[in-house]
Scaffold this active site. Structure first.
Site, PDB file in Angstrom:
ATOM      1  N   ASN A 146       0.808  -1.222   0.000  1.00  0.00           N
ATOM      2  CA  ASN A 146       0.000   0.000   0.000  1.00  0.00           C
ATOM      3  C   ASN A 146       0.840   1.271   0.000  1.00  0.00           C
ATOM      4  O   ASN A 146       0.406   2.307  -0.502  1.00  0.00           O
ATOM      5  CB  ASN A 146      -0.948   0.006   1.204  1.00  0.00           C
ATOM      6  CG  ASN A 146      -0.282  -0.436   2.485  1.00  0.00           C
ATOM      7  OD1 ASN A 146       0.253  -1.534   2.566  1.00  0.00           O
ATOM      8  ND2 ASN A 146      -0.283   0.420   3.481  1.00  0.00           N
ATOM      9  N   GLN A 174      -4.908  -3.770  -2.196  1.00  0.00           N
ATOM     10  CA  GLN A 174      -4.450  -2.688  -3.080  1.00  0.00           C
ATOM     11  C   GLN A 174      -4.315  -3.137  -4.529  1.00  0.00           C
ATOM     12  O   GLN A 174      -4.070  -2.321  -5.415  1.00  0.00           O
ATOM     13  CB  GLN A 174      -3.096  -2.138  -2.601  1.00  0.00           C
ATOM     14  CG  GLN A 174      -3.153  -1.445  -1.260  1.00  0.00           C
ATOM     15  CD  GLN A 174      -3.951  -0.140  -1.287  1.00  0.00           C
ATOM     16  OE1 GLN A 174      -4.347   0.363  -2.346  1.00  0.00           O
ATOM     17  NE2 GLN A 174      -4.213   0.431  -0.117  1.00  0.00           N
ATOM     18  N   SER A 194     -10.907  -5.472  -0.456  1.00  0.00           N
ATOM     19  CA  SER A 194     -11.625  -4.418   0.271  1.00  0.00           C
ATOM     20  C   SER A 194     -12.432  -3.580  -0.714  1.00  0.00           C
ATOM     21  O   SER A 194     -11.945  -3.270  -1.810  1.00  0.00           O
ATOM     22  CB  SER A 194     -10.599  -3.539   0.997  1.00  0.00           C
ATOM     23  OG  SER A 194     -11.224  -2.398   1.537  1.00  0.00           O
ATOM     24  N   HIS A 196     -13.619  -0.292  -0.389  1.00  0.00           N
ATOM     25  CA  HIS A 196     -13.390   1.150  -0.573  1.00  0.00           C
ATOM     26  C   HIS A 196     -12.090   1.471  -1.304  1.00  0.00           C
ATOM     27  O   HIS A 196     -11.847   2.625  -1.660  1.00  0.00           O
ATOM     28  CB  HIS A 196     -13.483   1.904   0.762  1.00  0.00           C
ATOM     29  CG  HIS A 196     -12.362   1.669   1.715  1.00  0.00           C
ATOM     30  ND1 HIS A 196     -11.517   2.680   2.117  1.00  0.00           N
ATOM     31  CD2 HIS A 196     -11.946   0.562   2.359  1.00  0.00           C
ATOM     32  CE1 HIS A 196     -10.643   2.194   2.977  1.00  0.00           C
ATOM     33  NE2 HIS A 196     -10.879   0.909   3.145  1.00  0.00           N
ATOM     34  N   THR A 232     -25.919 -10.206  10.713  1.00  0.00           N
ATOM     35  CA  THR A 232     -26.702  -9.797   9.541  1.00  0.00           C
ATOM     36  C   THR A 232     -25.816  -9.040   8.552  1.00  0.00           C
ATOM     37  O   THR A 232     -25.107  -8.108   8.932  1.00  0.00           O
ATOM     38  CB  THR A 232     -27.895  -8.917   9.977  1.00  0.00           C
ATOM     39  OG1 THR A 232     -28.661  -9.671  10.929  1.00  0.00           O
ATOM     40  CG2 THR A 232     -28.771  -8.530   8.799  1.00  0.00           C
ATOM     41  N   CYS A 317       0.289   7.258  10.284  1.00  0.00           N
ATOM     42  CA  CYS A 317      -0.192   8.346  11.126  1.00  0.00           C
ATOM     43  C   CYS A 317      -1.319   7.810  12.000  1.00  0.00           C
ATOM     44  O   CYS A 317      -2.345   7.392  11.495  1.00  0.00           O
ATOM     45  CB  CYS A 317      -0.710   9.473  10.242  1.00  0.00           C
ATOM     46  SG  CYS A 317      -1.304  10.861  11.185  1.00  0.00           S
TER      47      CYS A 317
END
Ligand code: PLP
Length: 373
Positions: A146, A174, A194, A196, A232, A317
């Protein structure tokens, strides 16, 4: 947008078609209900599962939806039943920081495979660790890093893993939508993606299992996801994830070329003296990690933000404190260089105009900095 977004590796903006799919599914009923409303929700969920399975070359029944790549990685680490764990020094904290906890709770010793200066796992060290690790071992190796974008030699690692009778967990968070991700050709036991990172909604991801992959269910509940991840399902976000996955792989070769052209345009025009990391390895087409002379990443990220350009520092960070990157340290990069590392990452909606605007802001910052020095 009134700003230039160059931080797709942190999170890609949602694709319009994914956003529409989320909106359509927001009023979905509980997909476990047997009435018609439940069955309609179940159909949306299974459409998403099929789309995701197709995107990574897996069987739909082997897709386990979770709340993101982090949870999916935790599930795989806990569910393999391995007697030892081997993780690369380059892994995301979702693996790197979780592995010691799993090691302690399952009494399975943990080994860390070092990285080379090129930003890839050291395969001869991995081979030696596999010889020493109690069997069966679980090896965690990401497909692409990443921070640097360095693509890991997963196929060669998989051959070593197979020879040692071990299992392979590949974090492809990624990689999906940027390079080919195929469960079978990677020879992975477990694969994680993933939503997003590919322009789907946040808070969903998937663990994909190879046929026959061991799976010791770590928790009990309502039996959803074939009992592998009870609770759920987030139908609306998963509907968006399915649509985003289909879009992300639709014209993969063309998109990879387009992204590489943007990345190359960016790197070719960086201010003189800039150093780009991991260029001796194959890299994701969308990622550039670079350092400019005497310019601390912390202040550069803020200055670029003020100029309307979103980039990130290579340093991790958390809770307001910026630490030098563990990944760059593992590659032998000095702390001083690491503290200057800035990452730009492009994606589905990035344009040449974005690249040029980012470059203009970076040049202006470098010029101001040179004047002040
Ligand atoms: N693995 C890698 C390589 C990542 O870059 C990330 C996110 O930054 C994750 C895992 C965690 O993903 P998620 O935010 O879906 O939990």
């Amino acid at each position: 947008m009134d700003f230039v977004y160059c931080d797709h590796n942190a999170g890609a903006p949602i694709r319009p078609e994914a956003s529409e799919a989320v909106a359509r599914a927001l009023s979905a009923a509980n997909p476990s209900s047997i009435h018609r409303a439940g069955r309609a929700a179940k159909a949306m969920l299974e459409d998403a599962r099929e789309a995701l399975a197709r995107a990574v070359g897996a069987a739909p029944e082997n897709v386990v939806f979770a709340s993101g790549a982090t949870e999916a990685l935790h599930l795989a680490l806990a569910a393999s039943g391995a007697r030892s764990l081997v993780v690369s020094a380059l892994e995301h904290d979702a693996v790197f920081a979780q592995a010691p906890l799993v090691s302690r709770s399952s009494d399975a010793p943990l080994f860390v495979a070092p990285a080379t200066h090129d930003g890839v796992v050291d395969l001869s060290a991995l081979e030696a660790l596999l010889a020493a690790a109690p069997k069966p071992a679980l090896v965690a190796l990401m497909l692409a890093n990443n921070e640097t974008g360095a693509i890991q030699p997963v196929a060669r690692a998989a051959a070593l893993v197979r020879e040692a009778g071990a299992m392979l967990l590949v974090d492809a968070a990624q990689a999906l939508g940027r390079i080919r991700v195929d469960l079978t050709s990677l020879d992975a036991t477990y694969l994680v993606v993933s939503s997003h990172k590919i322009g789907g909604p946040q808070g969903v991801g998937a663990l994909v299992l190879a046929p026959g992959a061991p799976f010791v269910t770590p928790g009990a509940g309502g039996g959803q996801e074939r009992g592998r991840r009870p609770g759920t399902e987030n139908v609306a976000s998963l509907a968006g994830f399915g649509v985003a996955a289909a879009s992300a792989v639709r014209d993969l070769d063309g998109e990879a070329l387009r992204l590489a052209a943007l990345r190359d345009r960016f790197e070719a025009a960086l201010p003189r003296g800039a150093r780009v990391f991991a260029t001796s390895s194959p890299r994701l087409p969308n990622t550039s990690l670079f350092a400019m002379p005497n310019l601390r990443a912390e202040s550069a990220v803020i200055a670029l933000d003020l100029a309307g350009v979103c980039v990130s520092s290579g340093a991790a960070c958390s809770s307001g404190k910026v630490r030098p990157s563990r990944v760059l340290a593992a590659m032998g990069v000095s702390e001083a260089d690491s503290r200057r590392a800035l990452r730009v990452s492009f994606g589905w909606n990035s344009t040449e105009a974005d690249v040029d605007a980012a470059l203009a802001a970076i040049h202006a910052l470098a010029a101001r900095h040179a004047e002040a020095a």
